[in-house]
Structure formats: structure tokens, C-alpha cells
Design a protein around this motif. Structure first.
Motif, short mmCIF file in Angstrom:
data_model
loop_
_atom_site.label_atom_id
_atom_site.label_comp_id
_atom_site.label_asym_id
_atom_site.label_seq_id
_atom_site.Cartn_x
_atom_site.Cartn_y
_atom_site.Cartn_z
N UNK A 201 0.76 -1.15 0.05
CA UNK A 201 -0.14 -0.04 0.02
C UNK A 201 0.92 1.16 -0.13
N UNK A 202 2.04 1.16 0.48
CA UNK A 202 2.77 2.22 0.64
C UNK A 202 3.36 2.88 -0.69
N UNK A 203 3.50 1.97 -1.64
CA UNK A 203 3.90 2.46 -3.10
C UNK A 203 2.77 3.14 -3.71
N UNK A 204 1.42 2.65 -3.46
CA UNK A 204 0.32 3.52 -3.95
C UNK A 204 0.20 4.79 -3.33
N UNK A 205 0.60 4.93 -1.90
CA UNK A 205 0.37 6.08 -1.38
C UNK A 205 1.60 7.25 -1.56
N UNK A 206 2.69 6.56 -2.16
CA UNK A 206 3.97 7.48 -2.52
C UNK A 206 3.35 7.99 -3.64
N UNK A 207 2.89 7.24 -4.72
CA UNK A 207 2.50 7.87 -5.94
C UNK A 207 1.33 9.07 -5.82
N UNK A 208 0.54 8.73 -5.04
CA UNK A 208 -0.65 9.78 -4.76
C UNK A 208 0.01 10.94 -4.26
N UNK A 209 1.00 10.82 -3.30
CA UNK A 209 1.79 12.15 -2.87
C UNK A 209 2.54 12.65 -3.96
N UNK A 210 3.17 12.17 -4.88
CA UNK A 210 3.97 12.79 -5.89
C UNK A 210 2.92 13.55 -6.79
N UNK A 211 1.99 12.82 -7.10
CA UNK A 211 1.12 13.34 -8.01
C UNK A 211 0.43 14.71 -7.28
N UNK A 212 -0.15 14.61 -6.23
CA UNK A 212 -0.48 15.83 -5.34
C UNK A 212 0.36 16.95 -5.61
N UNK A 213 1.65 16.64 -5.28
CA UNK A 213 2.83 17.77 -5.42
C UNK A 213 2.74 18.23 -6.67
N UNK A 214 2.56 17.39 -7.78
CA UNK A 214 2.82 17.73 -9.30
C UNK A 214 1.36 18.86 -9.60
N UNK A 215 0.30 18.29 -8.97
CA UNK A 215 -0.90 18.94 -9.12
C UNK A 215 -0.65 20.39 -8.90
N UNK A 216 0.03 20.94 -7.69
CA UNK A 216 0.04 22.44 -7.08
C UNK A 216 0.87 23.16 -8.20
N UNK A 217 1.87 22.30 -8.61
CA UNK A 217 2.97 23.26 -9.56
C UNK A 217 2.27 23.27 -11.07
N UNK A 218 1.25 22.50 -11.47
CA UNK A 218 0.65 22.63 -12.63
C UNK A 218 -0.31 23.79 -12.41
#
Length: 267
Positions: A201-218
Motif C-alpha cells: 500500500x505504501x507504493x500507492x500512497x507514495x505515487x498519490x503524494x507525488x501526483x499531489x505535489x505535481x498538481x500544485x505546480x501545474x
């Protein structure tokens, strides 16, 4: 005009996690990255042969014969040299003897040479998740993704890249098949080595975190801050980066495509 979902792959996520500014130069601004690799003709022939080996076998007998393996291989050797044909056959025969024969029966895979696709929504933006796999096997409790490695001098992928791959593939494959991705195995065809990664589950959580950070910059295009490290020495965009050079070169003019983000609303 209807906006399309933002395209994401494990490679793009790793690029962003490594350095947001380099990500911006390549994927948002549109600077091309020079290619240093030629077409791997032998590798392609091996991949396609293994796909046909599994995909077109009738499965009315426990194991395919040597003749079937050779038939699949000879369909792909037209562009190879004599030496490559011999080398490729030795690689395939080793694979057959180590990966198939010991099992006593060749299991039919869920899919071969497939494309991973899925959708996820983060902070009101929709992302299309993409990737590829060589083989997808069914397990009692989920799925196993198989990735063939055929390069002469393969290198193990970095841990951060694997973690992002596992998380992204897990999200997308569950949408497609309704099953959890349990593990990913790398098969090094020239040596017969198999390296397996368990999915958590940690792998999924990490991807969701990185995508969330990317959203802010987009959403805030002014904040593509560099992340300095060892990668700067090999970065194709270093000469444009103020974090590397006190007097960076100006960015060249490129024909930029307008980027449209798919906004999602809960009703």
C-alpha cells in the motif's frame, strides 16, 4: 473545447520527483531530450517471440514443443544477422528450460505485450495513467507483472523508480482488472536471473503524494523549483538552469502546445 486528462507515466513521475525544473523543461516547456540509444533489434525480436509463444499456443498440451518455440522465433529473425539469430535462439532456449519446463505446464497469461491505462483524480484534476508490460499473470490473490530485460549490460533500476512504477501500475491495473497487483518481476533474458518486487500500500500512497505535489505546480506554473543533486551532472538541460550555472543560457524558442487540464467536479 473539451480538455483531456493529463498524461502520466512512471518515467514522468520519476523525472518530476528527481527535479521539478527539469520536468518543466522537458514536459511543460517542450525542450526535446537528445536520444543516445539506437533501436535494439535483437531485443525487440526476443520480446515479440515470447509474446507469440504464450499468446498463440493452443494450451491443449501441458508444454509447447521445441518446434513451437523455433517457429515463433523464426517469424522474427528477418532483420537479424546470422550471429544474432544464433544468440537469440540460445537466449530463448535457456528461458524455455528455466522458466517453463520446470513448472511441468505452461500457464496461460492474462495478457501479453499490453498497455496499462487508468484514471485518477487529485485535487480536482484528472490524470491518465499509462505504462506497458510484457506479460501479466494471474495469481490466486491478484496479479504479477512480468518485464523482460534483454540488454547486454542491463542495470538494475533505481529504487525510487521501481517504487513509482509499482504504485502507478497498481492503481491502473486494479481499475482495469479489479485485482490488486501483488508483485512485479524483472526477467533478465541473457542470464536467466529473476528479480521480484512485492507491491505494498505504501507504493500507492507514495505515487498519490507525488501526483499531489505535481498538481500544485501545474496549477501554479511559476513554481518549478530545481532540486539539485548528482543528476545535475548528466542533466540535458543544465545549461539553462540557474541552479547549475550563474549565467544560464536563455531557453530556445519552441512551438509549445496549449496544455489543457481536465477539471473534475463532484456532484
Amino acid at each position: 473545447m473539451l480538455a483531456m486528462a493529463y498524461l502520466l507515466s512512471a518515467t514522468k513521475l520519476k523525472s518530476y520527483a528527481q527535479c521539478p525544473r527539469a520536468y518543466y523543461y522537458r514536459y511543460e516547456y517542450g525542450l526535446k531530450q537528445p536520444s543516445v540509444f539506437g533501436a535494439a533489434v535483437l531485443g525487440t525480436a526476443l520480446h515479440v517471440t515470447l509474446a507469440q509463444l504464450y499468446q498463440d499456443w493452443h494450451y491443449q498440451e501441458p508444454l509447447p514443443s521445441e518446434e513451437w518455440l523455433r517457429y515463433c522465433w523464426e517469424n522474427q529473425i528477418g532483420a537479424l544477422t546470422v550471429a544474432q539469430v544464433e544468440e537469440g535462439w540460445q537466449i530463448l532456449w535457456r528461458y524455455f528450460e528455466t522458466e517453463i519446463v520446470p513448472l511441468g505446464v505452461m500457464q496461460r497469461p492474462l495478457a501479453t505485450e499490453g498497455r496499462i491505462q487508468g484514471l485518477t483524480q487529485v485535487n480536482g484534476l484528472e490524470f491518465r495513467l499509462t505504462g506497458r508490460y510484457d506479460r501479466l499473470d494471474s495469481l490466486e490473490d491478484g496479479l504479477e507483472l512480468i518485464d523482460y530485460k534483454s540488454a547486454k549490460n542491463p542495470t538494475m533500476p533505481a529504487t525510487d523508480m521501481v517504487d513509482l512504477q509499482l504504485g502507478l501500475y497498481s492503481l491502473a491495473l486494479e481499475q482495469r482488472y479489479g485485482k490488486l497487483l501483488r508483485r512485479m518481476s524483472l526477467l533478465f533474458l541473457r542470464t536467466g536471473e529473476r528479480v521480484t518486487y512485492e507491491v505494498t500500500y505504501e507504493h500507492r500512497r507514495q505515487v498519490e503524494t507525488v501526483i499531489g505535489e505535481l498538481v500544485l505546480r501545474l496549477l501554479d506554473e511559476e513554481d518549478w523549483q530545481p532540486r539539485c543533486g548528482e543528476q545535475c551532472g548528466q542533466c540535458a538541460y543544465a545549461r539553462y538552469c540557474s541552479a547549475v550555472d550563474a549565467e544560464p543560457e536563455p531557453l530556445p524558442e519552441v512551438q509549445r502546445k496549449s496544455r489543457k487540464l481536465q477539471l473534475c467536479f463532484s456532484l
